[in-house]
Motif scaffolding. Structure first.
Motif, PDB file in Angstrom:
ATOM      1  N   GLY A 117       0.807  -1.230   0.000  1.00  7.30           N
ATOM      2  CA  GLY A 117       0.000   0.000   0.000  1.00  7.30           C
ATOM      3  C   GLY A 117       0.830   1.265   0.000  1.00  7.30           C
ATOM      4  N   LEU A 118       2.160   1.136  -0.114  1.00 12.11           N
ATOM      5  CA  LEU A 118       3.013   2.330  -0.071  1.00 12.11           C
ATOM      6  C   LEU A 118       3.494   2.755  -1.460  1.00 12.11           C
ATOM      7  N   GLY A 119       2.954   2.153  -2.489  1.00  9.12           N
ATOM      8  CA  GLY A 119       3.241   2.618  -3.853  1.00  9.12           C
ATOM      9  C   GLY A 119       4.592   2.190  -4.395  1.00  9.12           C
ATOM     10  N   SER A 120       5.074   1.005  -3.992  1.00  8.40           N
ATOM     11  CA  SER A 120       6.427   0.609  -4.416  1.00  8.40           C
ATOM     12  C   SER A 120       6.556   0.556  -5.939  1.00  8.40           C
ATOM     13  N   GLY A 121       5.562  -0.020  -6.609  1.00  5.79           N
ATOM     14  CA  GLY A 121       5.640  -0.159  -8.066  1.00  5.79           C
ATOM     15  C   GLY A 121       5.709   1.198  -8.757  1.00  5.79           C
ATOM     16  N   ALA A 122       4.825   2.098  -8.359  1.00  9.76           N
ATOM     17  CA  ALA A 122       4.785   3.423  -8.993  1.00  9.76           C
ATOM     18  C   ALA A 122       6.054   4.215  -8.678  1.00  9.76           C
ATOM     19  N   ALA A 123       6.610   4.013  -7.479  1.00 12.93           N
ATOM     20  CA  ALA A 123       7.820   4.759  -7.116  1.00 12.93           C
ATOM     21  C   ALA A 123       9.023   4.257  -7.906  1.00 12.93           C
ATOM     22  N   VAL A 124       9.146   2.942  -8.068  1.00 13.84           N
ATOM     23  CA  VAL A 124      10.257   2.405  -8.866  1.00 13.84           C
ATOM     24  C   VAL A 124      10.131   2.921 -10.307  1.00 13.84           C
ATOM     25  N   SER A 125       8.921   2.864 -10.861  1.00 14.74           N
ATOM     26  CA  SER A 125       8.724   3.352 -12.237  1.00 14.74           C
ATOM     27  C   SER A 125       9.068   4.836 -12.347  1.00 14.74           C
ATOM     28  N   THR A 126       8.609   5.615 -11.384  1.00 14.31           N
ATOM     29  CA  THR A 126       8.848   7.069 -11.431  1.00 14.31           C
ATOM     30  C   THR A 126      10.341   7.375 -11.366  1.00 14.31           C
ATOM     31  N   ALA A 127      11.051   6.674 -10.482  1.00 16.34           N
ATOM     32  CA  ALA A 127      12.491   6.915 -10.362  1.00 16.34           C
ATOM     33  C   ALA A 127      13.204   6.515 -11.660  1.00 16.34           C
ATOM     34  N   ILE A 128      12.728   5.453 -12.318  1.00 19.47           N
ATOM     35  CA  ILE A 128      13.338   5.031 -13.593  1.00 19.47           C
ATOM     36  C   ILE A 128      13.116   6.112 -14.656  1.00 19.47           C
ATOM     37  N   VAL A 129      11.886   6.617 -14.760  1.00 15.18           N
ATOM     38  CA  VAL A 129      11.615   7.646 -15.781  1.00 15.18           C
ATOM     39  C   VAL A 129      12.467   8.888 -15.513  1.00 15.18           C
ATOM     40  N   ARG A 130      12.519   9.287 -14.247  1.00 16.17           N
ATOM     41  CA  ARG A 130      13.317  10.485 -13.912  1.00 16.17           C
ATOM     42  C   ARG A 130      14.792  10.281 -14.261  1.00 16.17           C
ATOM     43  N   ALA A 131      15.302   9.094 -13.961  1.00  7.60           N
ATOM     44  CA  ALA A 131      16.718   8.836 -14.228  1.00  7.60           C
ATOM     45  C   ALA A 131      16.989   8.799 -15.735  1.00  7.60           C
ATOM     46  N   LEU A 132      16.104   8.150 -16.487  1.00  9.62           N
ATOM     47  CA  LEU A 132      16.312   8.097 -17.949  1.00  9.62           C
ATOM     48  C   LEU A 132      16.207   9.500 -18.552  1.00  9.62           C
TER      49      LEU A 132
END
Ligand code: MEV
Length: 323
Positions: free
Chosen positions: A112-127
């Motif tokens: 419930g802490l948004g792990s999937g969305a956070a990993v995706s967001t960090a990947i987009v930001r890094a790319l």
């Protein structure tokens, strides 16, 4: 080397009902984060992680030392990691770089802490940083939303929105995002049952129950929507100490939806007995995390009571306008 992060999130009010167009409120939680680094290399794109990923089962065999090194080319197209990288690279009109992309996340998965969305967001930001692209929060959120569909089936879009914007949001599915003012900061204890519960399953079960009895569920969702509206007003009016009874009411409705579980109910009871003025499950339910409204005077006791009632971890966070 490039490095980007994304915070976890919690839903304060309105989970599940938000899938059915009712409003919900969510805030980022910066104490738990996903971090992605990208380092140039001579090899084709490789993904490395030394922490838990949102796709733990698929690589179970490879993660004996909780260390996974996998070639991007070997990932399946429906893998959330492959999907977010592919979507982002396509939107930049570039091919996979020769690099190592490393993911570390302190956000417990399926909790419930948004792990999937956070990993995706960090990947987009890094790319975006790697390819020197300027992506605004809306663009990041919509890329992440595409991948949330793999994680969640029929996501409302609240997780990608709150995490990509990094601000408290009042969210109604399909409508432009609204942020709002937190007139007086307030504190929450976030307690983890330690039970992993994929959101997709809870969301699917609520859908089946709604299909079976739409009238009953529409009323429950209306109740959640009304609570969320009242909560927003209290937060904007600087009366967050009155949110407790709304949290209790919201938890009751989530129980009626069938998304609580004995462990969550025990933590909710323990927190309120120890002095929290309200508590509820947060997110998909059936495990994962709950939240309790605390203050500096009672948070120590509430934390102890939660640990005593079986919580695996308790985080105290302060909700402010810009987290
Ligand atoms: C998950 O964080 C929140 C749910 O309402 C699902 C969704 O909004 O997509 C349970």
């Amino acid at each position: 080397m490039i490095s980007e992060t994304a915070s976890g999130k919690i839903i304060l009010f309105g989970e599940h009902a938000v899938v059915y167009q009712r409003p919900a409120i969510a805030v980022p939680v910066s104490q738990v984060q996903a971090r992605v680094t990208i380092k140039k290399s001579k090899q084709p794109l490789t993904i490395q992680t030394s922490e838990v990923l949102p796709t733990p089962l698929r690589y179970g065999a490879l993660r004996e030392n909780s260390e996974v090194l996998i070639s991007y080319a070997d990932l399946r197209d429906d893998d959330p990691l492959k999907a977010i990288i592919q979507l982002t690279l396509r939107s930049f009109k570039v091919t996979p770089p020769h690099a190592t992309l490393t993911i570390h996340s302190t956000i417990p998965i399926a909790s419930g802490l948004g792990s999937g969305a956070a990993v995706s967001t960090a990947i987009v930001r890094a790319l975006a940083q790697y390819f020197k692209r300027d992506l605004d929060s809306a663009a990041i959120s919509s890329l992440v939303y595409e991948v949330e569909k793999i994680h969640h089936g029929t996501p409302s879009g609240i997780d990608n929105t709150v995490i990509a914007y990094g601000k408290p949001v009042y969210f109604v599915r399909g409508q432009p995002i609204e942020t709002f003012n937190v007139a007086r900061p307030f504190r929450l204890a976030i307690a983890d049952t330690g039970i992993q519960s994929p959101t997709k399953i809870a969301v699917g079960d609520v859908r089946a129950a709604w299909e079976a009895d739409k009238d009953r569920h529409e009323k429950i969702f209306d109740g959640c929507g009304a609570i969320t509206q009242q909560a927003r007003k209290l937060i904007e009016d600087g009366q967050p100490d009155q949110l407790g009874s709304l949290m209790n009411e919201n938890h009751k409705l989530l129980r009626e939806m069938g998304v609580s579980c004995p462990e969550l109910d025990d933590l909710v009871d323990a927190a309120t007995r120890a002095g929290a003025s309200g508590a509820k499950l947060s997110g998909g339910g059936r495990g994962g995390n709950m939240i309790a409204l605390v203050n500096e005077a009672n948070e120590g006791e509430v934390r102890e009571a939660l640990m005593g009632a079986g919580a695996k971890q308790v985080i105290i966070t302060t909700v402010t306008s810009d987290q």
